[in-house]
Design an enzyme around this catalytic site. Structure first.
Site, PDB file in Angstrom:
ATOM      1  N   GLU A 181       7.275   3.401 -10.689  1.00 50.27           N
ATOM      2  CA  GLU A 181       8.899   2.922 -10.955  1.00 50.27           C
ATOM      3  C   GLU A 181       9.062   3.021 -12.059  1.00 50.27           C
ATOM      4  OE1 GLU A 181      10.339  -0.143  -9.050  1.00 50.27           O
ATOM      5  OE2 GLU A 181       8.829   0.728  -7.066  1.00 50.27           O
ATOM      6  N   HIS A 406      12.767  -6.940   6.923  1.00 51.26           N
ATOM      7  CA  HIS A 406      11.862  -6.772   6.090  1.00 51.26           C
ATOM      8  C   HIS A 406      10.471  -7.837   5.618  1.00 51.26           C
ATOM      9  CE1 HIS A 406      12.237  -7.615   1.540  1.00 51.26           C
ATOM     10  NE2 HIS A 406      12.048  -6.603   1.548  1.00 51.26           N
ATOM     11  N   HIS A 407       9.254  -7.116   4.996  1.00 50.22           N
ATOM     12  CA  HIS A 407       8.134  -7.973   5.288  1.00 50.22           C
ATOM     13  C   HIS A 407       7.848  -7.503   3.636  1.00 50.22           C
ATOM     14  CE1 HIS A 407       6.648  -7.474   9.871  1.00 50.22           C
ATOM     15  NE2 HIS A 407       7.140  -8.343   9.608  1.00 50.22           N
ATOM     16  N   GLU A 408       8.717  -8.152   2.461  1.00 47.19           N
ATOM     17  CA  GLU A 408       8.112  -8.398   1.247  1.00 47.19           C
ATOM     18  C   GLU A 408       6.512  -9.116   1.933  1.00 47.19           C
ATOM     19  OE1 GLU A 408       9.088  -7.457  -1.997  1.00 47.19           O
ATOM     20  OE2 GLU A 408       7.165  -8.529  -2.038  1.00 47.19           O
ATOM     21  N   HIS A 476       7.721   0.240  -0.052  1.00 45.54           N
ATOM     22  CA  HIS A 476       8.433  -0.541  -1.242  1.00 45.54           C
ATOM     23  C   HIS A 476       7.067  -0.814  -2.180  1.00 45.54           C
ATOM     24  CE1 HIS A 476      12.915  -0.076  -1.711  1.00 45.54           C
ATOM     25  NE2 HIS A 476      12.581   0.679  -0.405  1.00 45.54           N
ATOM     26  N   GLU A 477       6.749  -0.321  -3.347  1.00 42.95           N
ATOM     27  CA  GLU A 477       5.702  -0.369  -4.661  1.00 42.95           C
ATOM     28  C   GLU A 477       4.369   0.256  -3.766  1.00 42.95           C
ATOM     29  OE1 GLU A 477       7.850  -3.675  -3.370  1.00 42.95           O
ATOM     30  OE2 GLU A 477       9.315  -2.842  -4.603  1.00 42.95           O
ATOM     31  N   GLU A 495       9.297   4.225  -1.171  1.00 44.14           N
ATOM     32  CA  GLU A 495       9.554   4.121  -2.424  1.00 44.14           C
ATOM     33  C   GLU A 495       8.660   4.555  -3.510  1.00 44.14           C
ATOM     34  OE1 GLU A 495      11.995   0.480  -4.982  1.00 44.14           O
ATOM     35  OE2 GLU A 495       9.773   0.292  -4.846  1.00 44.14           O
ATOM     36  N   GLU A 501      18.465   1.552  -6.881  1.00 44.21           N
ATOM     37  CA  GLU A 501      18.218   0.084  -7.791  1.00 44.21           C
ATOM     38  C   GLU A 501      18.003   0.308  -8.701  1.00 44.21           C
ATOM     39  OE1 GLU A 501      15.805  -1.066  -3.956  1.00 44.21           O
ATOM     40  OE2 GLU A 501      14.071  -1.837  -6.003  1.00 44.21           O
TER      41      GLU A 501
HETATM   42  C1  NOJ Z   1      11.631  -4.388  -4.548  1.00 43.49           C
HETATM   43  C2  NOJ Z   1      12.625  -3.715  -3.956  1.00 43.49           C
HETATM   44  O1  NOJ Z   1      12.555  -2.375  -4.282  1.00 43.49           O
HETATM   45  C3  NOJ Z   1      13.395  -4.181  -3.613  1.00 43.49           C
HETATM   46  O2  NOJ Z   1      14.381  -3.121  -2.306  1.00 43.49           O
HETATM   47  C4  NOJ Z   1      14.397  -5.579  -2.588  1.00 43.49           C
HETATM   48  O3  NOJ Z   1      14.672  -5.652  -2.295  1.00 43.49           O
HETATM   49  C5  NOJ Z   1      12.555  -6.548  -3.698  1.00 43.49           C
HETATM   50  N1  NOJ Z   1      12.100  -5.998  -4.113  1.00 43.49           N
HETATM   51  C6  NOJ Z   1      12.257  -7.164  -2.711  1.00 43.49           C
HETATM   52  O4  NOJ Z   1      11.664  -7.234  -1.554  1.00 43.49           O
END
Ligand code: NOJ
Ligand code: CA
Length: 697
Positions: A181, A406-408, A476-477, A495, A501
């Site tokens: 990033e 969403h799966h963080e 993402h990541e 991403e 963002e």
């Molecule tokens: C980083 C992600 O790029 C973002 O889109 C997300 O909202 C946050 N993490 C929280 O998971």
């Protein structure tokens, strides 16, 4: 899907060419633009060279491996056999920038044995296309009479080098094991200082910078004679990502693989094929963006029934958390993902024809999600008590909208794997078909890196497991993409770079040239969830102390839907900001996410890009033009439009006085009747852009 296949095993030249004691073989692309010369010297060293229109592009460069198990170096070879073949097929992607792709190359497979041993230990396969080269290593299957052939091996280092023919201009980000990033740097090769560049990046939470001279791929280069080169990899499967370390004395890059938690690079079992090392070459920057070589080097879809895979546009209960209107965690009354708030997003999506609504912060665990390195923060099935998921499922269904899951994982990929089945079953039960995953933070518990072999396998396991439940994925990541969306078309986007963002990051944030570099770098590997569509530029709407801002004009935010290809596009801002500019919002509503054809009309990395695309199955075209911090005037011939047809062009452009810094919201919308004989003059403001829809009349 109709496939024209023509595969010829042409000939087998055994130990055929001896020049001054060394063995050499040249292979040229179908139209002879690109050639590769492979040599095995008297002392056993194997090298390759790459030529473009007879000019040397890659000077003699090394091939080989150093292993930790068995403890050997594979660098001194003897040739056992050389096989040549030609391949020509046209295939249809499930979704994409074009509806059909020609895969035409000449292949050379060199079978090598260690100079001091009898066995066939390593093969190297070259594929030469008219716009570049791919090569990969193969540890062959053991066969009769090879008692010492490699079966299980641990890679210490891959010894591949890319010996460049000069001090080229480079568009690069620091080499790093955990994040991509970064902002891009444009310097001569001799001026690369990845540590200095990384040190400036105080907004990146987790950095694992490799060193002064190491950069990431896709690496974009331009020679002093105007030849464009892109170095990357294709089909990154069961192997770590490649970074590149530069020797500034010779302008030679050496592969630097991402290690695992104990320092090994890869654990392999023969037979095994590494990812392809790719070099895309052209004297036109536009050809680099149009190249399909990385996709062609990936395997066809592993998913046979693709009827459930759909490109889509979505909005999100998301940006409002980033700008401080609400938050992810359940805390007081600022919890964004509450039933009533999410209903307003579903209403907006339904009213404007969006497929999905992403909802972040819906599940328990966010109080604890970042920085604690806890393993079991999320179970992916327990909503916060103010989020009535059953009611919202019904509410969305009645309005023809789907909630996007969403799966963080907060870096706990093993915890996520333990919950895969329950999590995807839960999605199915709630009428969801798409998930955004996330890997913020250190990968726990073992301390793997985001780009190591284990994590590369994890991202693939997500795509495969999700496919079992007919779920589409965007990560993402993750590690940098390498064209695997051909093989796993439910893996819509990633991403894996600094997205829109980051405009909200307090220090560097973004710069106006960023989006003119990304297509030449990150997007070479596949679609990005860039999240364009910000309509409000000072990000202090809810928190007056914030200094962050979006560094484009509004018209450029629209143009990004065409220049940043993705089958999954978000309208990034939130309803109240879109409602202030519904006339401009119309472009986001109209722009498709799947295409029959793409014409890259103009491009120069770090300066400008203009692309036109034809909507899948419809006669309409869409154009996006963007510039960097400089304003720009350009004349575009509309000769890509159909003959003898008239189109209504709606032109969304920077108005007089627009400027990303002082007046980003100044835009004007004009309608014109045009044909393929028309020429349009576009004026782009500093940090600006232009978006056009051409609807056939
Ligand atoms: C980083 C992600 O790029 C973002 O889109 C997300 O909202 C946050 N993490 C929280 O998971
Ligand atoms: Ca520039």
């Amino acid at each position: 899907m109709s496939i024209l296949k023509l595969f010829q095993m042409v000939f087998c030249v055994c130990l055929s060419i001896f020049i001054f004691g060394q063995q050499r073989k040249i292979i040229s692309s179908p139209n002879n633009t690109v050639s590769v010369r492979v040599s095995v010297a008297n002392n056993g060293e194997a090298t390759y060279e790459v030529f473009y229109k007879d000019k040397i592009i890659i000077e003699p460069s090394s091939l080989g491996f150093s292993l930790n198990k068995p403890k050997i170096t594979l660098q001194k070879f003897e040739v056992i056999a050389v096989d040549s073949s030609v391949f020509d097929e046209t295939w249809k992607p499930v979704w994409g920038e074009v509806s059909s792709i020609r895969n035409h190359y000449k292949q050379l497979k060199i079978r090598l044995k260690d100079k001091n041993k009898a066995e066939n230990l390593l093969n190297i396969i070259f594929r030469v296309f008219d716009d570049g080269v791919g090569f990969r290593y193969e540890f062959p299957k053991e066969s009769a009479g090879q008692p010492n052939a490699l079966k299980h091996l641990i890679v210490k280092d891959e010894l591949t080098t890319f010996n460049l023919a000069g001090n080229h201009k480079a568009f690069w980000i620091p080499g790093d094991y955990d994040t991509n990033e970064y902002l891009y740097n444009t310097t001569k090769l001799s001026e690369i200082d990845a540590l200095k560049a990384a040190n400036k990046e105080t907004d990146i939470a987790l950095k694992s910078v490799i060193g002064v001279n190491t950069v990431q791929t896709p690496l974009m280069l331009k020679t002093s004679t105007g030849i464009y080169l892109n170095i990357h990899e294709a089909a990154l499967i069961n192997y770590p990502a490649m970074n590149l370390t530069l020797d500034k004395a010779t302008f030679t890059f050496t592969s630097h693989l991402v290690p695992d938690a104990v320092g090994n690079k890869a654990y392999l079992q023969a037979p095994f094929q590494t990812p392809w090392r790719t070099i895309i070459i052209s004297d036109k920057a536009t050809d680099i963006l149009a190249s399909k070589t990385i996709l062609n080097l990936n395997e066809p879809s592993k998913i046979t029934d693709v009827s459930w895979i759909k490109p889509q546009k979505f909005i999100g209960m998301w940006w409002e958390m980033h700008v401080g209107k609400s938050n992810w965690f359940k805390e007081g009354n600022k919890h964004g993902a509450n039933t009533e708030n999410v209903k307003t997003y579903i209403d907006f999506a339904a009213k404007h024809g969006f497929d999905g609504v992403l909802v972040e912060g819906w599940n328990e665990g966010w109080e604890d999600w970042f920085g604690n390195w806890k393993e079991n923060v999320f179970d992916f099935v327990t909503p916060y008590s103010d989020y009535n998921i059953d009611e919202l499922t019904e509410y969305a269904k009645q309005r023809g909208v789907r909630i996007i899951m969403h799966h963080e994982t907060s870096g706990s990929a093993t915890n996520y794997e333990r919950h895969f089945d329950k999590a995807y079953q839960f999605m199915q039960n709630h009428n969801m078909n798409t998930v955004k995953t996330g890997y913020v933070g250190k990968i726990i518990p073992r301390g793997e890196h985001h780009d190591s072999q284990w994590m590369v396998n994890h991202y693939q396991r997500v795509a495969e497991k999700a496919a079992e439940y007919k779920m589409m994925v965007e990560a993402h990541e993750p590690v940098h993409p390498t064209g695997l969306h051909r093989t796993f078309p439910n893996w819509l986007a990633n991403e894996a770079a600094r997205g829109n963002e980051f405009n909200n990051a307090p220090n560097l944030g973004l710069v106006p040239e960023h989006e003119t570099i990304l297509p030449f770098t990150r997007l070479m590997g596949g679609p990005m969830d860039y999240t364009p569509g910000f309509f409000h530029f000072q990000l202090n709407q809810y928190d007056a102390s914030r200094k962050t801002r979006v560094k484009t004009t509004l018209a450029k935010q629209l143009a990004l839907y065409v220049t940043m290809y993705s089958p999954l596009q978000m309208a990034g801002d939130f309803p109240e900001n879109f409602n202030k500019h519904l006339d401009a919002f119309q472009f986001i509503k109209d722009v498709p996410v799947d295409w029959d054809d793409t014409k890259v009309l103009e491009a120069e990395p770090a300066d400008y890009i203009t692309i036109a695309r034809k909507q899948k199955g419809k006669p309409n075209w869409f154009l996006g033009a963007i510039t960097d911090e400089n304003n720009r005037k350009t004349s575009i011939s509309l000769d890509f439009l159909e003959d003898n047809a008239t189109y209504e062009a709606t032109i969304y452009q920077d108005a007089d006085g627009a400027d990303w810094q002082t007046a980003p919201e100044l835009y004007k919308i004009e309608k014109k009747t045009v044909t393929n004989k028309s020429i349009l003059t576009l004026k782009l403001a500093k940090g600006g852009g232009c978006a056009i829809s051409f609807m056939k009349m």
